[in-house]
Design an enzyme around this catalytic site. Structure first.
Site, PDB file in Angstrom:
ATOM      1  N   GLY A  12       0.792  -1.272  -0.103  1.00 26.39           N
ATOM      2  CA  GLY A  12       0.015   0.075  -0.162  1.00 26.39           C
ATOM      3  C   GLY A  12       0.838   1.165  -0.021  1.00 26.39           C
ATOM      4  O   GLY A  12       0.443   2.069  -0.820  1.00 26.39           O
ATOM      5  N   HIS A  13       1.862   1.154   1.023  1.00 27.76           N
ATOM      6  CA  HIS A  13       2.968   2.215   1.009  1.00 27.76           C
ATOM      7  C   HIS A  13       3.748   2.479  -0.514  1.00 27.76           C
ATOM      8  O   HIS A  13       3.766   3.647  -1.038  1.00 27.76           O
ATOM      9  CB  HIS A  13       3.862   2.153   2.073  1.00 27.76           C
ATOM     10  CG  HIS A  13       3.295   2.502   3.321  1.00 27.76           C
ATOM     11  ND1 HIS A  13       2.631   1.652   4.223  1.00 27.76           N
ATOM     12  CD2 HIS A  13       3.427   3.593   3.983  1.00 27.76           C
ATOM     13  CE1 HIS A  13       2.193   2.097   5.210  1.00 27.76           C
ATOM     14  NE2 HIS A  13       2.745   3.347   5.451  1.00 27.76           N
ATOM     15  N   ARG A  14       3.872   1.521  -1.006  1.00 28.39           N
ATOM     16  CA  ARG A  14       4.607   1.698  -2.100  1.00 28.39           C
ATOM     17  C   ARG A  14       3.595   2.354  -3.469  1.00 28.39           C
ATOM     18  O   ARG A  14       4.218   2.897  -4.079  1.00 28.39           O
ATOM     19  CB  ARG A  14       5.081   0.178  -2.557  1.00 28.39           C
ATOM     20  CG  ARG A  14       5.964   0.264  -3.786  1.00 28.39           C
ATOM     21  CD  ARG A  14       6.545  -1.486  -4.323  1.00 28.39           C
ATOM     22  NE  ARG A  14       5.125  -2.108  -4.649  1.00 28.39           N
ATOM     23  CZ  ARG A  14       4.409  -1.941  -5.863  1.00 28.39           C
ATOM     24  NH1 ARG A  14       4.774  -1.150  -6.570  1.00 28.39           N
ATOM     25  NH2 ARG A  14       3.205  -2.661  -5.621  1.00 28.39           N
ATOM     26  N   GLU A  34       7.086   6.261   5.116  1.00 28.30           N
ATOM     27  CA  GLU A  34       6.154   7.037   5.727  1.00 28.30           C
ATOM     28  C   GLU A  34       6.027   8.379   6.076  1.00 28.30           C
ATOM     29  O   GLU A  34       4.775   9.110   6.047  1.00 28.30           O
ATOM     30  CB  GLU A  34       6.447   6.304   7.215  1.00 28.30           C
ATOM     31  CG  GLU A  34       5.099   6.182   8.258  1.00 28.30           C
ATOM     32  CD  GLU A  34       3.928   5.409   7.697  1.00 28.30           C
ATOM     33  OE1 GLU A  34       3.042   5.759   7.045  1.00 28.30           O
ATOM     34  OE2 GLU A  34       4.282   4.018   7.719  1.00 28.30           O
TER      35      GLU A  34
END
Lengths: 299, 205
Positions: B37-39, B88
């Site tokens: 998801g972060h990527r 983040e």
């Protein structure tokens, strides 16, 4: 009455056992966690132990996996050469994994290699992972199941040192691994150390050491003394539960070793988390079974 | 002592009142978000189809059971937050997420991000997936199911979710980074003692 054949019986029993192991910690781990909880003095660390025990109660009561990361399922088979279903055991273990995945349910963790796609079944190429040992000539088999999450698998490593690095170098490797990587592996940890002759023999020994029941010591007096000394040293660092700092860092340190080539010293480290979900079940050739790790448990 | 409860949408004032080591609970919207998801959000610049402003995210991959008309939360505990360190800071700036929940600490870059975006990082005790699941009132939706069960975005409604131990506050104080310094000092001492004992024991033979 419908009578299942032996293979089907073993599959169903093992499926239920894998399900049980995801929900109840083995006796050795429970006993040690209770001991460490009492020793803890810091309020934050005590609060974490409270949640851990509340979680274990709820997991059992609600019949749910104690940790959401139920791992990629691993089996350690210690068998007699004459166990009659040896040839079918790989298939049995695979089917048992599928059964437990549905019944528990377990998290779908098997991601197929090279394609990097979740298989959706918890089985895949060489998964469940199986290690085979023929231990004697009997008709019995002992199966150990281990559910290692990603968090406590991450610190695992092995190194091959030149001989002059010696046991001092081995200790440096162990302490660095635990402090640099252990904080995220859910302490209090079980640390398995393997002294071997190459990277894979050291790594495998360290995994087997990690799985040895908490509270036992290596029969070699020097190895047992090493276990106590390293345990004391790691506890002096005071990682505390979840690495938040506290009285202890580890539940246990176990060492296994083998004779090694004179010009190398292999060292493996395997870390187990506090929610150490391993269990041992023993079958005879008639499919009578005994649960070794969880006394009083029923399937 | 009164339970300190954060409610989404989380205000900046509520975030600023938190200090490292505080224990808080969360009521409201919590979305799971891990590596993939972060990527996708940061590296690929694709946003999920859900409002993320002033909510909380959970570094977690749950066990979810399909039930009639929806899903049931079986077990959900935190995963290692450090894996998301790389993204983040930008994630906080881009999404407006105020509370990041996970396991273990995060690094200097995230601490910087918490300061700049008025956000905090908190720890939920690892391996306690059933306690956490019991605090999920409802699974409201799922985004990016193609990531698979652990990596998909699960949109949760939670009630008094915790305990959450604040590990990075909005001033950038970092509990785990401070601990790490202490642990390394103690390690040097403990290692020297342990090595000496073991080497002399081996040499006796």
């Amino acid at each position: 009455m419908f009578v299942l054949d032996q293979k089907e019986m073993m599959t169903q029993t093992l499926g239920k056992f894998v399900d049980l192991v995801s929900k109840e910690l083995p006796d050795d781990v429970m006993a040690k966690l209770k001991e460490l909880r009492v020793q803890e003095e810091q309020p934050l660390a005590k609060a974490i132990y409270d949640v851990m025990f509340e979680n274990m109660d709820k997991a059992k009561k609600l019949s749910r996996p104690t940790c959401q990361d139920t791992g990629v399922i691993q089996y350690f088979v210690r068998t007699g050469a004459k166990f009659p279903y040896l040839g079918q055991l790989r298939e049995i273990l695979k089917e048992a994994t599928i059964l437990a995945t549905k019944s528990a349910p377990l998290r779908l963790n098997a991601v197929e290699v090279f394609d990097e796609v979740n298989t959706g079944t918890n089985v895949g190429t060489d998964v469940p992972y199986i290690t085979w040992d023929i231990v004697d000539d009997s008709t019995n088999v002992e199966i150990e199941v281990y559910q290692a999450g990603g968090g406590c698998s991450l610190p695992g490593r092995s190194i091959v040192l030149p001989p002059l690095a010696g046991y001092e170098g081995a200790m440096q490797f162990v302490f660095d691994t635990v402090v640099n990587w252990g904080i995220n592996a859910c302490p209090p940890l079980i640390v398995g150390i393997g002294i071997g002759t190459c990277s894979n023999s050291s790594a495998l020994l360290s995994k087997k050491a990690m799985l040895r029941p908490v509270g036992t010591h290596n029969p070699h007096p020097k190895a047992a003394e090493m276990e106590r000394t390293i345990e004391k040293g790691l506890n002096d660092i005071g990682l505390g539960p979840q690495g938040i700092s506290g009285k202890n860092s580890v539940m246990a340190v176990h060492i296994e070793g083998m004779a090694h080539h004179p010009s190398v010293l292999g060292v493996g480290v395997t870390i187990g988390c506090w929610a150490n979900r391993h269990g041992v079940i023993r079958f005879d050739e008639h499919m009578n079974y005994e649960i070794v790790s969880h006394k009083g448990a029923t399937l | 002592m009164m339970k300190k409860i954060l409610t989404t949408p989380i205000s900046d004032e509520a975030i600023k009142s938190l200090k490292v080591g505080d224990i808080v609970y969360l009521s409201g919207t919590l979305v799971t978000c891990r590596d993939e998801g972060h990527r996708r959000i940061i590296a690929e610049g694709i946003m999920p189809k859900l409002p993320m402003d002033r909510i909380a995210i959970f570094h977690a991959g749950p066990i979810v059971k399909d039930v009639e008309g929806g899903w049931e939360m079986v077990s959900i505990g935190p995963t290692t937050s450090m894996r998301m360190e790389r993204y983040e800071k930008e994630f906080l700036a881009k999404t407006g997420v105020k509370l990041v929940i996970g396991k273990g600490g995060m690094g200097a870059k995230t601490a910087e991000g918490c300061k700049e975006s008025t956000a905090v990082h908190a720890v939920f005790p690892g391996g306690c997936g059933v306690v956490a699941a019991e605090q999920v009132e409802k699974i409201e939706g799922k985004e990016w199911p193609e990531f698979g069960m652990p990596e998909a975005f699960w949109i949760l409604k939670v009630k008094e979710f915790g305990p959450l131990i604040i590990s990075i506050d909005a001033e950038g104080n970092n509990l785990f980074e401070a601990n790490k310094v202490t642990f390394h000092e103690r390690k040097d001492e403990a290692l020297a003692k342990t090595s000496k004992h073991i080497v002399s024991m081996i040499a006796k033979s």
